[in-house]
Design an enzyme around this catalytic site. Structure first.
Site: not given
Ligand code: ACO
Length: 433
Positions: A310, A367
């Site tokens: 991320h 996710d």
């Protein structure tokens, strides 16, 4: 924007000249150096492709500490909101800055619920799409088209119209998302049922058919509601920045949210849960994990572990932990034994002990487990990003409103480092070689 007081300054030296730049503190998080006058004073721009060190705005909505794995909406930890609240309460919090009282919550729920239907002509608008269109293509077009149906809430200078547009989008996105799904599978649209809560109503619009009674499974509606809370806002990410940039020109709110949906569609952003599920399917069984981990680490292979890493979180994404628990709850309730969950758990275990992932601080993001969960709930992969867009709409709206209501707001206009041709004269085509 609040009047800012700078207690510190940063010194900039270029050649033999010095400039003093104001430094402003946030309530939490890093300080920022104000470079607003840099060009007028030095004749230079800053250069920061991907905006990795650039604060684009002042905001009071969401705070992320990526090193510690902290996510706060208006100061409240995401874990507490997901555990104790519901999505519409989170919407109220993001929009108004405070948790609602019981009376405020009842009024807000009522106002959102009264906007759930879409203009009947929207049905005909849908008929123009191919059945096999990606639902995100349908979403971008349909949400943009709302500005053609609701002229009475496009004047951004009117606070009442801004709020009506906000309510409309929070209320209608589930209806439009469910319509996109129903259209893609050739089933009739299901009208909203306003005595149901937000998540239950959405599940019913997606999975009910006119010929049978549909009873919402409370475990699934709780999971859906929690997934919406987890995705509601995430400060100045790519799609939110897109919404702010589109809105900075004075574009109407429906057009701005459609721009955000378009940006979210990309696989590096909202499309990652679809990509993560595809990757887990490709891996197929735990024995093949080392092969894929080796590929992810190979600098000559473009393959990446989808659902890992991320831009901001250099620690476990706090949303991923809640998502993992929700995934187990949903699979248990649906009595599904999904081999991909075994692959996901094992891949996570191996990656978290691997020097490459440890050194680069790559952890599962939200996710990673959401694809398996949504599939178990009955959604096809093409709907995953649609669900993300539905949930993120409130965050986009809150950020858009904050920007519009900032008296110092101006059009967003970044500059560039130009490395193209210098001035040259036009050559008639007959003389070109
Ligand atoms: N698998 C393997 N290696 C990775 C991964 C990954 N998933 N993510 C990053 N790396 C490596 C990069 O190769 C790079 O290595 P290098 O320093 O040797 O060049 C290093 O880690 C840093 O990666 P960057 O791409 O520079 O980091 P950035 O902050 O730009 O990217 C991103 C973040 C796009 C999320 C990236 O981690 C990625 O592509 N992940 C997979 C896609 C994904 O899951 N996206 C969802 C994001 S969450 C969301 O949108 C809700």
């Amino acid at each position: 924007m609040d009047a800012k007081t700078n207690t510190k300054t940063a010194q900039l030296t270029i050649g033999d000249k010095n400039w003093s730049l104001p430094v402003y503190p946030g309530t939490i998080g890093p300080d920022v150096i104000d470079i607003g006058k840099l060009y007028s004073q030095t004749g230079m721009f800053t250069y920061d492709p991907g905006f990795t060190s650039t604060g684009s705005c002042e905001s009071k909505i969401t705070f992320i500490d990526g090193d510690e794995g902290v996510l706060l909406y208006r100061g409240y930890p995401i874990e507490q909101l997901a555990e104790h609240g519901d999505f519409l309460e989170t919407c109220y919090l993001l929009l108004y800055g405070e948790l609602p009282t019981a009376a405020q919550k009842a009024d807000f729920d009522y106002r959102v619920t009264r906007h759930t239907m879409v203009h009947e002509q929207m049905m005909r608008f849908f008929q123009g799409f191919r059945r096999d269109a990606h639902p995100m293509a349908v979403m971008v077009a349909s949400v943009g088209a709302l500005s053609a149906f609701y002229h009475d809430s496009t004047d951004i200078s009117d606070p009442h119209q801004r709020m009506v547009a906000s309510m409309r989008m929070i209320a209608k996105l589930p209806t439009i998302s469910a319509m996109a799904f129903k259209y893609s599978i050739g089933q009739p649209f299901v009208y909203p049922k306003n005595d149901l809560d937000y998540a239950s109503n959405f599940l019913r619009m997606c999975f009910a058919v006119p010929c049978e009674e549909y009873k919402v499974n409370p475990v699934l509606s709780t999971a859906m509601d929690r997934i919406f809370i987890l995705h509601a806002d995430h400060e100045q990410n790519a799609s939110t920045s897109t919404v702010r940039l589109a809105g900075s020109s004075g574009a109407n709110p429906f057009a701005c949210i459609a721009a955000g949906i378009a940006c979210l569609w990309g696989p590096a952003h909202g499309g990652a849960n679809e990509a993560a599920l595809k990757m887990l399917t490709e891996i197929g069984k735990p024995e093949r994990i080392p092969e894929f981990v080796a590929r992810a680490k190979d600098p000559n292979d473009s393959f990446r572990l989808m659902g890992f890493g991320h831009r901001v979180y250099k620690h476990y994404d706090p949303r991923a932990k809640i998502m993992q628990r929700t995934c187990h709850e949903v699979l248990k309730e649906m009595n599904i034994k999904d081999d991909l969950l075994d692959v996901a758990v094992e891949l996570e275990r191996i990656a978290l002990h691997d020097e490459y992932f440890i050194e680069k601080k790559l952890y599962p993001n939200v996710d990673y487990y959401s694809g398996i969960t949504l599939r178990a709930m009955g959604f096809p992969t093409t709907m995953f990003t649609v669900l993300f867009a539905l949930a993120r709409t409130v965050g986009w709206i809150a950020q858009w409103k904050e920007m519009i209501e900032d008296p110092h707001q101006k059009i967003g206009r970044p500059r560039q480092l130009y490395t193209g041709a210098t001035r040259r004269d036009y050559m008639p085509i007959t003389r070109r070689k």
